[in-house]
Design an enzyme around this catalytic site. Structure first.
Site, PDB file in Angstrom:
ATOM      1  N   GLU A  81       1.414  -0.863   0.069  1.00 59.22           N
ATOM      2  CA  GLU A  81      -0.384   0.614  -0.090  1.00 59.22           C
ATOM      3  C   GLU A  81       0.556   1.280  -0.265  1.00 59.22           C
ATOM      4  OE1 GLU A  81      -2.456  -3.476   2.033  1.00 59.22           O
ATOM      5  OE2 GLU A  81      -0.310  -2.559   2.089  1.00 59.22           O
ATOM      6  N   CYS A 113      -2.123  -2.706   7.185  1.00 59.03           N
ATOM      7  CA  CYS A 113      -2.155  -2.918   8.742  1.00 59.03           C
ATOM      8  C   CYS A 113      -1.726  -1.628   9.540  1.00 59.03           C
ATOM      9  CB  CYS A 113      -0.376  -3.244   8.558  1.00 59.03           C
ATOM     10  SG  CYS A 113       1.232  -2.509   7.443  1.00 59.03           S
TER      11      CYS A 113
END
Length: 160
Positions: free
Chosen positions: A75, A112
């Site tokens: 990401e 996360c």
């Protein structure tokens, strides 16, 4: 004392085929990006595809390092590249997929904590929510209309 309750809402799709066509294409790009992950330590591969408001699609995959803190999640690879290459473009939506080399991932895998904070920074900067679709290797896909669903107490520049 008073209790504070947060409610979050996600949409759940049973298969990729149930997603809108543009999101199916985005998830397909994320799946392809996942194949390029460098994950010799965790054996956990993540791919992401980000759709920008200028029509560009940016992909990323996790890149590990023997010195664990030196690696970077998929990401953040994609978000930081998008920010560097297209600093004025807004992130409209992102598709995330994760797979393990050792067992099949069938549950949706969310970003996360570090990635959530990075996504939050861009969502706040652009003053527009980012749709986030996430899945495992196979199975259900969850959609969040905003990072706020995943990180209701976002830390941002107003606290500095």
């Amino acid at each position: 004392m008073k209790e504070i309750t947060f409610t979050t809402k996600f949409n759940a799709f049973d298969t990729v085929e149930e997603l809108p066509n543009d999101v199916q294409e985005l998830m397909t790009e994320a799946i392809e990006a996942r194949k390029n992950a460098y994950a010799p330590y965790s054996k956990f591969r993540v791919g992401v595809a980000i759709a920008l408001d200028n029509g560009e699609v940016i992909v990323g995959s996790n890149q590990e390092n023997a010195a664990y803190p030196s690696g970077l999640c998929a990401e953040r690879v994609a978000i930081f590249y998008a920010g560097g290459k297209y600093p004025n473009a807004k992130i409209v939506k992102m598709a995330i997929t994760a797979a393990s080399d050792t067992n099949q991932t069938t549950a949706p895998i969310p970003p996360c904590g570090s990635c959530r904070q990075s996504i939050a920074e861009y969502e706040i900067k652009q003053e527009q929510p980012i749709q986030i679709y996430f899945m495992g290797e196979i199975g259900a896909i969850y959609k969040s209309e905003s990072l706020k669903n995943l990180l209701p107490f976002m830390f941002d520049k107003k606290f500095l």
